[in-house]
Design an enzyme around this catalytic site. Structure first.
Site, PDB file in Angstrom:
ATOM      1  N   ARG A   1       0.833  -1.196   0.000  1.00 35.85           N
ATOM      2  CA  ARG A   1       0.000   0.000   0.000  1.00 35.85           C
ATOM      3  C   ARG A   1       0.867   1.244   0.000  1.00 35.85           C
ATOM      4  O   ARG A   1       2.060   1.201   0.278  1.00 35.85           O
ATOM      5  CB  ARG A   1      -0.908  -0.018   1.231  1.00 35.85           C
ATOM      6  CG  ARG A   1      -2.044  -1.017   1.088  1.00 35.85           C
ATOM      7  CD  ARG A   1      -2.877  -1.097   2.347  1.00 35.85           C
ATOM      8  NE  ARG A   1      -4.163  -1.751   2.066  1.00 35.85           N
ATOM      9  CZ  ARG A   1      -5.086  -1.977   2.995  1.00 35.85           C
ATOM     10  NH1 ARG A   1      -4.880  -1.619   4.255  1.00 35.85           N
ATOM     11  NH2 ARG A   1      -6.219  -2.571   2.658  1.00 35.85           N
ATOM     12  N   HIS A   2       0.216   2.385  -0.283  1.00 35.72           N
ATOM     13  CA  HIS A   2       0.896   3.669  -0.281  1.00 35.72           C
ATOM     14  C   HIS A   2       1.531   3.925   1.086  1.00 35.72           C
ATOM     15  O   HIS A   2       0.936   3.645   2.122  1.00 35.72           O
ATOM     16  CB  HIS A   2      -0.144   4.753  -0.598  1.00 35.72           C
ATOM     17  CG  HIS A   2       0.429   6.132  -0.649  1.00 35.72           C
ATOM     18  ND1 HIS A   2       0.167   7.078   0.321  1.00 35.72           N
ATOM     19  CD2 HIS A   2       1.256   6.713  -1.533  1.00 35.72           C
ATOM     20  CE1 HIS A   2       0.810   8.199   0.015  1.00 35.72           C
ATOM     21  NE2 HIS A   2       1.470   8.009  -1.106  1.00 35.72           N
ATOM     22  N   SER A   3       2.769   4.445   1.061  1.00 38.65           N
ATOM     23  CA  SER A   3       3.517   4.651   2.313  1.00 38.65           C
ATOM     24  C   SER A   3       2.795   5.587   3.280  1.00 38.65           C
ATOM     25  O   SER A   3       2.959   5.477   4.488  1.00 38.65           O
ATOM     26  CB  SER A   3       4.900   5.238   2.027  1.00 38.65           C
ATOM     27  OG  SER A   3       5.650   4.363   1.240  1.00 38.65           O
TER      28      SER A   3
ATOM     29  N   LEU B   1      -0.526   5.823   3.302  1.00 39.10           N
ATOM     30  CA  LEU B   1      -1.897   5.267   3.383  1.00 39.10           C
ATOM     31  C   LEU B   1      -2.943   6.288   2.942  1.00 39.10           C
ATOM     32  O   LEU B   1      -4.065   6.283   3.431  1.00 39.10           O
ATOM     33  CB  LEU B   1      -2.201   4.774   4.805  1.00 39.10           C
ATOM     34  CG  LEU B   1      -1.351   3.587   5.287  1.00 39.10           C
ATOM     35  CD1 LEU B   1      -1.680   3.247   6.739  1.00 39.10           C
ATOM     36  CD2 LEU B   1      -1.583   2.357   4.396  1.00 39.10           C
ATOM     37  N   SER B   2      -2.577   7.154   1.997  1.00 38.31           N
ATOM     38  CA  SER B   2      -3.526   8.191   1.596  1.00 38.31           C
ATOM     39  C   SER B   2      -4.055   8.022   0.170  1.00 38.31           C
ATOM     40  O   SER B   2      -4.827   8.839  -0.292  1.00 38.31           O
ATOM     41  CB  SER B   2      -2.891   9.577   1.768  1.00 38.31           C
ATOM     42  OG  SER B   2      -1.710   9.678   1.018  1.00 38.31           O
TER      43      SER B   2
END
Lengths: 407, 407
Positions: B237-239, B241-242
């Site tokens: 996932r995006h580092s 989490l956005s």
């Protein structure tokens, strides 16, 4: 070289006198030009009138712009709308007196705008035009959409990363963006060096996917040996499963990486672990022997490590010259006394972020003057300086350009 | 510039005329000089009389030397024992007519041998001396033992990599070694460029740990925002989490990475998935909204992806311009038609490995002549050429040097 050379000539900075027109965005392009700015080049960051995507992350939260503030230090900021005829004319005027144009748009974007390499090369035959894309400027996959994550997938990096019992996982940091960025920097400087001999500009190019290939070295060896098997993910173990101990072990307060590269390391690790009884035991006397009982060897080291803190393990192994390192959290790295001592990291009082740690260039040229951190200005902060003072556009014309959305 | 310049002057290769004395070993140093050789420099690889560690891996199996054969292409091979007085004298004679010395020994090794930067700078004030180490040439951690694995641990890279429910894991490829190598190349070329203006040599330096720091950009932003919390590993996932969808999804025959960067990607992904019914639904109309229900969004994409092959998912998303890529195994990457089409990869008939794929330089200088793959010779293959033809050592003296273990 740009006319700026004269005034910079006596500066003790390796890229003094080099002028860069920088269309870099997000991480890849901006890292390349960050390195140029830190080496003394004049970097003019050109953004659309709405700002590049990383600048817009201000809308999310302050922290989200830390990468932007870090990678765009020591650059001048101008706005430019390349979709307008007047904007393209301004670019060509800058290019006629610049050394480098750098961009990391998708392939063909600058060509479609009418300011691709062939056009700008005509304007200034000594220009170095630098392009970074995911897959390159030609070839069947040229137009595949590329981001750090998708290139980690397509390049093989992801297949090699993670534990064998789990799915493939990306390298957490944006390694591919930065591999692209530093290769792009290298390509530009290579072409600038060649130009001192030939006087001629070049189109130089980086494909992110291609910068990953060499890093697969160990896996490429395994692939050659085993043929077309699926890639083995080996977690923190050696990619070829031929060295032991080589792993990350749980300490009482975190994790520690330990490797034995030569036999002396193993002998000394036995001493550190208080297992001198195993010295001379043929079951453990070579990498091949230990690799054959890797689970057992790893358990032995793990049982010992679990009783100690990361610091205790590190000190004990360092004393006997066994390579090891604590697995550190990012918050520890930011405050690392060693990198602060070396001047790689420094606390700066930032106009928008307050007290914050900023990095210098990892390219260290001993004896050259340091370029201290200066935050990039607001969007278009140097429009007057660049378009007015440098190109000689009148205040009235500048005001008109602003009204018309050219800058 | 070395006297070789005259003969190379007309060559259409960016580093033609540059002579490099290369003490690089394993991956880091050899990658830097591989890039130099591919750009047209004359690279003289200097090894101890027993060969550098990577060459010795021949004893393990053929595959184990693939990295050696890949990274040492297009170099000349000589042997030299720096522990002998005669060996050091030979080195100084080469240095007096060379442009670059490059080494990635531990800090202080060359100084203890009596051939460190201060000594060689005296021999040739125009020499660029390039050093790559784990932690750098000074500072409190200078003597910590460094390998790719330990720097992945100490630099923060490992803490950011892996699934949150699992331990930290290294990036599988030797990313840190290669980040060091390409930064070292960049440092050398930067100093060569500066030298065209100043005539002076430089000590240039890379610390592997420092090359990792900028790649932590996204995590540094999160760290600034959240303060000194432990690093969150976010798997694929995006580092921050956005963003969502931003993940790797299971297909019927492997995995596929899919990202929505802008809202248009999400709208198009809904079309691809046959979920037009969700268009306009405020629960999914922004990254913030989708991130708030990330598990649900990921499940939706996963349920769709599980029914299809990697190729089907890729084609369907590409058609509607949603960024995606199959997670490819190393054996697929080696045969990648695109990289072969672009000339980045090519099949060569190798004297020791047979038919094997070898890479070119990811630094692509359009219009320059290509340097075709030539395998490095056996250990010391160019001893006569370099010591005899170039330095003028007589055959008798060469024979004596061989007997005495000087070369």
């Amino acid at each position: 070289m740009a006319s700026a050379q004269t005034s910079h000539e006596l500066e003790n900075k390796p890229l003094a006198g080099i002028r860069v027109i920088d269309f870099g965005q997000i991480y890849q392009g901006p890292y390349a030009t960050f390195l140029m700015a830190k080496a003394g080049a004049e970097v003019i960051k050109v953004e659309p009138v709405t700002g590049e995507p990383s600048r817009q992350r201000r809308m999310v939260n302050k922290g989200a712009t830390v990468p932007f503030e870090m990678l765009n230090a020591n650059k001048k900021s101008v706005t430019l709308n390349l979709k307008s005829e007047a904007g393209r004319a301004l670019l060509k005027r800058m290019i006629s007196d610049a050394d480098v144009l750098l961009e990391n748009f998708a392939p063909g974007v600058m060509d479609r705008l009418g300011v691709g390499w062939p056009v700008l090369h005509e304007v200034n035959p000594a220009l170095i035009y630098a392009s970074a894309t995911g897959y390159g400027l030609d070839g069947p996959d040229r137009d595949n959409l590329a981001m750090d994550l998708t290139i980690q997938a397509s390049s093989g990096m992801m297949a090699c990363t993670g534990f064998p019992e789990n799915p493939p996982v990306k390298a957490g940091p944006a390694v591919v963006d930065f591999m692209g960025g530093i290769h792009l920097y290298a390509a530009v400087v290579t072409a600038l060096l060649e130009r001192t001999r030939t006087g001629k500009g070049r189109l130089v190019e980086i494909a992110m996917q291609e910068t990953v290939y060499p890093t697969l070295a160990s896996s490429l060896g395994l692939q050659y040996e085993l043929g077309d098997t699926e890639t083995l993910r080996t977690g923190n173990r050696h990619s070829g499963l031929s060295l032991a101990p080589y792993n990350v072990y749980r300490a009482s307060d975190g994790y520690v990486a330990i490797i034995c590269v030569v036999e002396g390391h193993w002998q000394n690790l036995l001493t550190v672990m208080g297992r001198e009884d195993l010295k001379g035991n043929p079951c453990y006397e070579s990498h091949a022997a230990r690799a054959a009982r890797m689970d057992e060897v790893d358990s032995m080291v793990q049982d010992w490590a679990a009783q100690l803190t990361r610091a205790e393990i590190f000190e004990a192994t360092k004393a006997l010259k066994v390579p090891s390192a604590a697995v550190r959290e990012v918050c520890e790295v930011v405050k690392d006394p060693h990198m602060h001592n070396r001047g790689m990291l420094e606390w700066v009082e930032h106009p928008r972020l307050g007290q914050v740690v900023m990095p210098n260039s990892p390219i260290r040229i001993h004896g050259a003057d340091k370029v201290p951190y200066v935050a990039i200005g607001d969007l278009g902060a140097q429009n007057e300086e660049i378009y007015g003072d440098w190109l000689g556009i009148s205040p009235d014309d500048l005001a008109a350009y602003r009204r018309e959305g050219v800058i």
